[in-house]
Design a protein around this motif. Structure first.
Motif, PDB file in Angstrom:
ATOM      1  N   SER A 153       0.810  -1.218   0.000  1.00 42.41           N
ATOM      2  CA  SER A 153       0.000   0.000   0.000  1.00 42.41           C
ATOM      3  C   SER A 153       0.844   1.270   0.000  1.00 42.41           C
ATOM      4  O   SER A 153       0.300   2.354  -0.227  1.00 42.41           O
ATOM      5  CB  SER A 153      -0.949   0.005   1.204  1.00 42.41           C
ATOM      6  OG  SER A 153      -1.984  -0.936   1.030  1.00 42.41           O
ATOM      7  N   THR A 154       2.137   1.150   0.238  1.00 36.79           N
ATOM      8  CA  THR A 154       3.026   2.292   0.057  1.00 36.79           C
ATOM      9  C   THR A 154       2.973   2.765  -1.394  1.00 36.79           C
ATOM     10  O   THR A 154       3.016   3.969  -1.665  1.00 36.79           O
ATOM     11  CB  THR A 154       4.476   1.913   0.423  1.00 36.79           C
ATOM     12  OG1 THR A 154       4.557   1.731   1.841  1.00 36.79           O
ATOM     13  CG2 THR A 154       5.478   2.980  -0.007  1.00 36.79           C
ATOM     14  N   HIS A 157      -2.028   2.821  -3.115  1.00 39.77           N
ATOM     15  CA  HIS A 157      -2.826   3.213  -1.947  1.00 39.77           C
ATOM     16  C   HIS A 157      -4.300   3.319  -2.303  1.00 39.77           C
ATOM     17  O   HIS A 157      -4.653   3.818  -3.383  1.00 39.77           O
ATOM     18  CB  HIS A 157      -2.332   4.560  -1.423  1.00 39.77           C
ATOM     19  CG  HIS A 157      -2.948   4.956  -0.122  1.00 39.77           C
ATOM     20  ND1 HIS A 157      -2.573   4.406   1.075  1.00 39.77           N
ATOM     21  CD2 HIS A 157      -3.930   5.850   0.173  1.00 39.77           C
ATOM     22  CE1 HIS A 157      -3.276   4.941   2.054  1.00 39.77           C
ATOM     23  NE2 HIS A 157      -4.112   5.820   1.528  1.00 39.77           N
ATOM     24  N   GLU A 159      -8.269   4.230  -0.317  1.00 40.48           N
ATOM     25  CA  GLU A 159      -8.903   4.787   0.876  1.00 40.48           C
ATOM     26  C   GLU A 159     -10.375   4.382   0.909  1.00 40.48           C
ATOM     27  O   GLU A 159     -11.141   4.791   0.035  1.00 40.48           O
ATOM     28  CB  GLU A 159      -8.776   6.319   0.876  1.00 40.48           C
ATOM     29  CG  GLU A 159      -9.276   6.982   2.135  1.00 40.48           C
ATOM     30  CD  GLU A 159      -8.522   6.534   3.372  1.00 40.48           C
ATOM     31  OE1 GLU A 159      -9.209   6.207   4.378  1.00 40.48           O
ATOM     32  OE2 GLU A 159      -7.289   6.493   3.341  1.00 40.48           O
ATOM     33  N   GLN A 161      -8.299   1.025   2.971  1.00 42.07           N
ATOM     34  CA  GLN A 161      -7.439  -0.018   2.437  1.00 42.07           C
ATOM     35  C   GLN A 161      -8.251  -1.184   1.887  1.00 42.07           C
ATOM     36  O   GLN A 161      -9.009  -1.835   2.602  1.00 42.07           O
ATOM     37  CB  GLN A 161      -6.480  -0.508   3.528  1.00 42.07           C
ATOM     38  CG  GLN A 161      -6.003  -1.959   3.421  1.00 42.07           C
ATOM     39  CD  GLN A 161      -5.302  -2.310   2.132  1.00 42.07           C
ATOM     40  OE1 GLN A 161      -4.646  -1.466   1.536  1.00 42.07           O
ATOM     41  NE2 GLN A 161      -5.417  -3.549   1.696  1.00 42.07           N
ATOM     42  N   VAL A 189      -0.682   2.432   7.100  1.00 49.91           N
ATOM     43  CA  VAL A 189       0.364   2.619   6.087  1.00 49.91           C
ATOM     44  C   VAL A 189       1.459   3.505   6.665  1.00 49.91           C
ATOM     45  O   VAL A 189       1.196   4.606   7.138  1.00 49.91           O
ATOM     46  CB  VAL A 189      -0.211   3.258   4.807  1.00 49.91           C
ATOM     47  CG1 VAL A 189       0.879   3.453   3.762  1.00 49.91           C
ATOM     48  CG2 VAL A 189      -1.327   2.385   4.239  1.00 49.91           C
ATOM     49  N   ARG A 192       4.150   6.515   1.989  1.00 49.83           N
ATOM     50  CA  ARG A 192       3.630   6.349   0.638  1.00 49.83           C
ATOM     51  C   ARG A 192       4.637   6.872  -0.384  1.00 49.83           C
ATOM     52  O   ARG A 192       5.373   7.823  -0.106  1.00 49.83           O
ATOM     53  CB  ARG A 192       2.309   7.096   0.486  1.00 49.83           C
ATOM     54  CG  ARG A 192       1.153   6.496   1.284  1.00 49.83           C
ATOM     55  CD  ARG A 192      -0.110   7.319   1.090  1.00 49.83           C
ATOM     56  NE  ARG A 192      -0.441   7.399  -0.345  1.00 49.83           N
ATOM     57  CZ  ARG A 192      -1.313   8.274  -0.853  1.00 49.83           C
ATOM     58  NH1 ARG A 192      -1.922   9.144  -0.064  1.00 49.83           N
ATOM     59  NH2 ARG A 192      -1.573   8.284  -2.151  1.00 49.83           N
ATOM     60  N   GLU A 235      -1.279  -3.857   3.584  1.00 43.02           N
ATOM     61  CA  GLU A 235      -0.536  -3.187   4.649  1.00 43.02           C
ATOM     62  C   GLU A 235       0.357  -4.123   5.461  1.00 43.02           C
ATOM     63  O   GLU A 235       1.029  -3.682   6.397  1.00 43.02           O
ATOM     64  CB  GLU A 235      -1.519  -2.454   5.574  1.00 43.02           C
ATOM     65  CG  GLU A 235      -2.229  -1.303   4.864  1.00 43.02           C
ATOM     66  CD  GLU A 235      -3.227  -0.574   5.749  1.00 43.02           C
ATOM     67  OE1 GLU A 235      -3.269  -0.855   6.969  1.00 43.02           O
ATOM     68  OE2 GLU A 235      -3.967   0.274   5.225  1.00 43.02           O
ATOM     69  N   SER A 265      -6.124   5.857  -5.167  1.00 42.98           N
ATOM     70  CA  SER A 265      -5.587   7.209  -5.017  1.00 42.98           C
ATOM     71  C   SER A 265      -5.076   7.779  -6.342  1.00 42.98           C
ATOM     72  O   SER A 265      -4.286   7.122  -7.036  1.00 42.98           O
ATOM     73  CB  SER A 265      -4.454   7.225  -3.995  1.00 42.98           C
ATOM     74  OG  SER A 265      -3.857   8.510  -3.946  1.00 42.98           O
ATOM     75  N   ASN A 268      -1.168   7.872  -6.598  1.00 37.38           N
ATOM     76  CA  ASN A 268      -0.331   6.694  -6.800  1.00 37.38           C
ATOM     77  C   ASN A 268       0.538   6.844  -8.047  1.00 37.38           C
ATOM     78  O   ASN A 268       0.125   7.462  -9.033  1.00 37.38           O
ATOM     79  CB  ASN A 268      -1.195   5.440  -6.949  1.00 37.38           C
ATOM     80  CG  ASN A 268      -1.803   4.997  -5.637  1.00 37.38           C
ATOM     81  OD1 ASN A 268      -1.313   5.323  -4.555  1.00 37.38           O
ATOM     82  ND2 ASN A 268      -2.899   4.252  -5.715  1.00 37.38           N
TER      83      ASN A 268
END
Length: 284
Positions: A153-154, A157, A159, A161, A189, A192, A235, A265, A268
């Protein structure tokens, strides 16, 4: 079965599914992966992939940034000289190929959207799973590089998760296998990697925090037989050691996001070109 997978996944952050693919299915996937080592890019266009060089290979390379809808080739650190000339045989030179194998290659598309994957997504309670990226990972003998401790998830990502990795062993994974920190997915997380919003900055990607230090004692080795699928929570912290053995450790992996219950996201690094959408697991 659905409750069992969800319970273990929620507790540990990963689940091991043995015999997910048969010997024949593994052989077909592996043959397709080996074929990708043919017709390599010309020397001036060869790109190295490494997780131990503070992402320097990515930060200055548009090739990586633009790979979301392509089949892109990435070499091992020890496979090329400074001019891109091969130092090893082509068959063991690659680190990975990605990130749209699941859509552009017929063999990987067939298995990524197969009934086993659909059923597993259903058992995990995913309402609208889509495939956001895929990779064939070589982990070649003597060259296969270390993958440092990280959370998926770094890089991808959502929202909230809703990222899950499917990691499929195409060789027995003993030396160089995955290591997990069980339960580490419950801590959120830690950092990111996002696209740099400044178009004038030479760094194409930036990190929101420094890389945490994870105690070695936190990790548990997960050696598996070929044909095994490991489900990876976005995660959970995991890693793998360099492959210094004489044996390869090929794997195919792809990442699923539930778009009904989360938002992918826009920050990303991996973004599709305008007008394209991620393919749905249940719709293909």
């Amino acid at each position: 079965m659905r409750e069992g997978i969800q319970t273990e996944f929620s507790r540990n952050g990963y689940v091991i599914l043995e015999d997910f693919f048969s010997e024949e299915e593994v052989a077909e996937l592996r043959e397709a992966g080996v074929k990708l080592t043919e017709n390599l890019p010309e020397e001036s266009k060869r790109v190295i992939f490494s997780t131990t060089k503070t992402q320097q290979f990515q930060n200055k390379n548009q090739y990586f940034l633009d790979s979301a809808d392509k089949i892109s080739v990435f070499f091992e650190e020890g496979a090329l000289d400074e001019n891109g000339k091969l130092l090893v045989e082509p068959g063991i030179a690659l680190n990975k190929v990605g990130h749209a194998l699941h859509w552009l290659n017929p063999t990987f598309k067939k298995y990524t959207f197969c009934e086993k994957v659909k059923e597993t997504c259903f058992q995990l309670g995913l309402a609208d799973p889509v495939i956001v990226q895929s990779m064939y990972i070589y982990k070649n003998p003597g060259l296969g590089g270390e993958v440092v401790p990280h959370q998926d998830s770094t890089y991808l990502h959502t929202e909230p998760q809703r990222l899950i990795g499917f990691w499929i062993a195409l060789d027995d994974a003993t030396i160089g296998c995955l290591w997990f920190a069980p339960g580490s997915h419950k801590g959120g997380v830690h950092r990111r990697m996002i696209r740099n919003p400044d178009p004038n900055d030479e760094e194409l990607f930036i990190f929101t925090a420094q890389s945490p230090t994870y105690p070695t004692s936190n990790f548990t080795a997960t050696p598996v037989k070929k044909g095994t699928c490991v489900l990876i929570h976005g995660e959970v912290v995991h890693k793998s050691a360099p492959n210094k053995s004489p044996n390869p450790r090929h794997a195919y992996t792809f990442h699923v996001v539930d778009l009904k219950n989360s938002t992918y996201s826009p920050e990303n690094w991996l973004q599709l070109p305008s007008g394209q959408t991620f393919p749905g697991v249940y719709k293909n």
